[in-house]
Design an enzyme around this catalytic site. Structure first.
Site, PDB file in Angstrom:
ATOM      1  N   CYS A  64       0.751  -1.101   0.037  1.00 59.58           N
ATOM      2  CA  CYS A  64      -0.065  -0.004  -0.280  1.00 59.58           C
ATOM      3  C   CYS A  64       0.941   0.834  -0.225  1.00 59.58           C
ATOM      4  O   CYS A  64       1.977   0.867   1.039  1.00 59.58           O
ATOM      5  CB  CYS A  64      -0.704   0.130   1.533  1.00 59.58           C
ATOM      6  SG  CYS A  64      -1.653   1.692   1.575  1.00 59.58           S
ATOM      7  N   CYS A  65       0.563   2.275  -0.941  1.00 60.94           N
ATOM      8  CA  CYS A  65       1.528   3.141  -1.004  1.00 60.94           C
ATOM      9  C   CYS A  65       0.394   4.577  -0.441  1.00 60.94           C
ATOM     10  O   CYS A  65      -0.803   4.660  -0.411  1.00 60.94           O
ATOM     11  CB  CYS A  65       2.093   3.312  -1.743  1.00 60.94           C
ATOM     12  SG  CYS A  65       1.204   3.443  -3.725  1.00 60.94           S
ATOM     13  N   TYR A  66       0.261   5.977  -1.002  1.00 64.38           N
ATOM     14  CA  TYR A  66      -0.508   6.600  -1.010  1.00 64.38           C
ATOM     15  C   TYR A  66      -2.002   6.671  -2.420  1.00 64.38           C
ATOM     16  O   TYR A  66      -3.103   7.160  -2.110  1.00 64.38           O
ATOM     17  CB  TYR A  66       0.647   8.239  -1.386  1.00 64.38           C
ATOM     18  CG  TYR A  66       1.321   8.209  -0.713  1.00 64.38           C
ATOM     19  CD1 TYR A  66       0.689   9.404   0.441  1.00 64.38           C
ATOM     20  CD2 TYR A  66       2.107   8.392  -0.799  1.00 64.38           C
ATOM     21  CE1 TYR A  66       1.507   9.779   1.317  1.00 64.38           C
ATOM     22  CE2 TYR A  66       3.724   8.077  -0.027  1.00 64.38           C
ATOM     23  CZ  TYR A  66       2.737   8.990   1.420  1.00 64.38           C
ATOM     24  OH  TYR A  66       3.713   9.925   2.206  1.00 64.38           O
ATOM     25  N   GLY A  68      -1.695   4.155  -5.101  1.00 60.86           N
ATOM     26  CA  GLY A  68      -1.362   2.919  -5.977  1.00 60.86           C
ATOM     27  C   GLY A  68      -0.619   2.663  -6.354  1.00 60.86           C
ATOM     28  O   GLY A  68      -0.577   2.229  -8.094  1.00 60.86           O
ATOM     29  N   PHE A  93      -3.633   3.936  -0.030  1.00 55.80           N
ATOM     30  CA  PHE A  93      -4.357   4.743   0.924  1.00 55.80           C
ATOM     31  C   PHE A  93      -5.678   5.377   1.198  1.00 55.80           C
ATOM     32  O   PHE A  93      -6.565   5.484   1.494  1.00 55.80           O
ATOM     33  CB  PHE A  93      -3.109   4.551   2.224  1.00 55.80           C
ATOM     34  CG  PHE A  93      -4.085   5.441   3.699  1.00 55.80           C
ATOM     35  CD1 PHE A  93      -4.454   4.419   4.651  1.00 55.80           C
ATOM     36  CD2 PHE A  93      -3.186   6.591   4.150  1.00 55.80           C
ATOM     37  CE1 PHE A  93      -4.591   4.624   5.920  1.00 55.80           C
ATOM     38  CE2 PHE A  93      -4.610   6.832   5.425  1.00 55.80           C
ATOM     39  CZ  PHE A  93      -5.243   5.967   6.177  1.00 55.80           C
TER      40      PHE A  93
END
Length: 106
Positions: A64-66, A68, A93
């Protein structure tokens, strides 16, 4: 699995609820502390070695990042480290927090 797969927020929620995967969050520390998905491991250059030692390579891993985007590179990297089943969470996220609960540091 030679290429990571994409996974939706809903599919991620289902896998986590069933304890079928580990979730790693690659956002910066301040963002992670401010809010993250319950059970997520904050994966950084400093925690990578411990994570690879503590996690079986056949355990599915969701990155998971900011939004995708960065998670795709990280997912591919984890595949090259030997993990067999790796996913990049579409929307990151930001997509999760729009409709699902998360742990807030506030």
């Amino acid at each position: 699995m030679e290429q990571f797969a994409h996974i939706s927020v809903q599919e991620t929620q289902q896998k986590l609820a069933a304890k079928e995967a580990r979730l790693v969050d690659i956002r910066d520390e301040q963002s992670f502390v401010a809010g993250h998905i319950e059970g997520a491991v904050h994966l950084t250059n400093g925690t990578l070695v411990n994570f690879t030692q503590e996690t079986d390579f056949d355990t599915p891993v969701i990155v998971c990042c900011y939004h995708g985007v960065s998670s795709q590179q990280a997912a591919q990297f984890l595949l090259h480290q030997g993990f067999e089943e790796v996913y990049s969470m579409d929307g990151g996220f930001e997509a999760w927090r729009q409709s699902l609960p998360f742990v807030s540091g506030e």
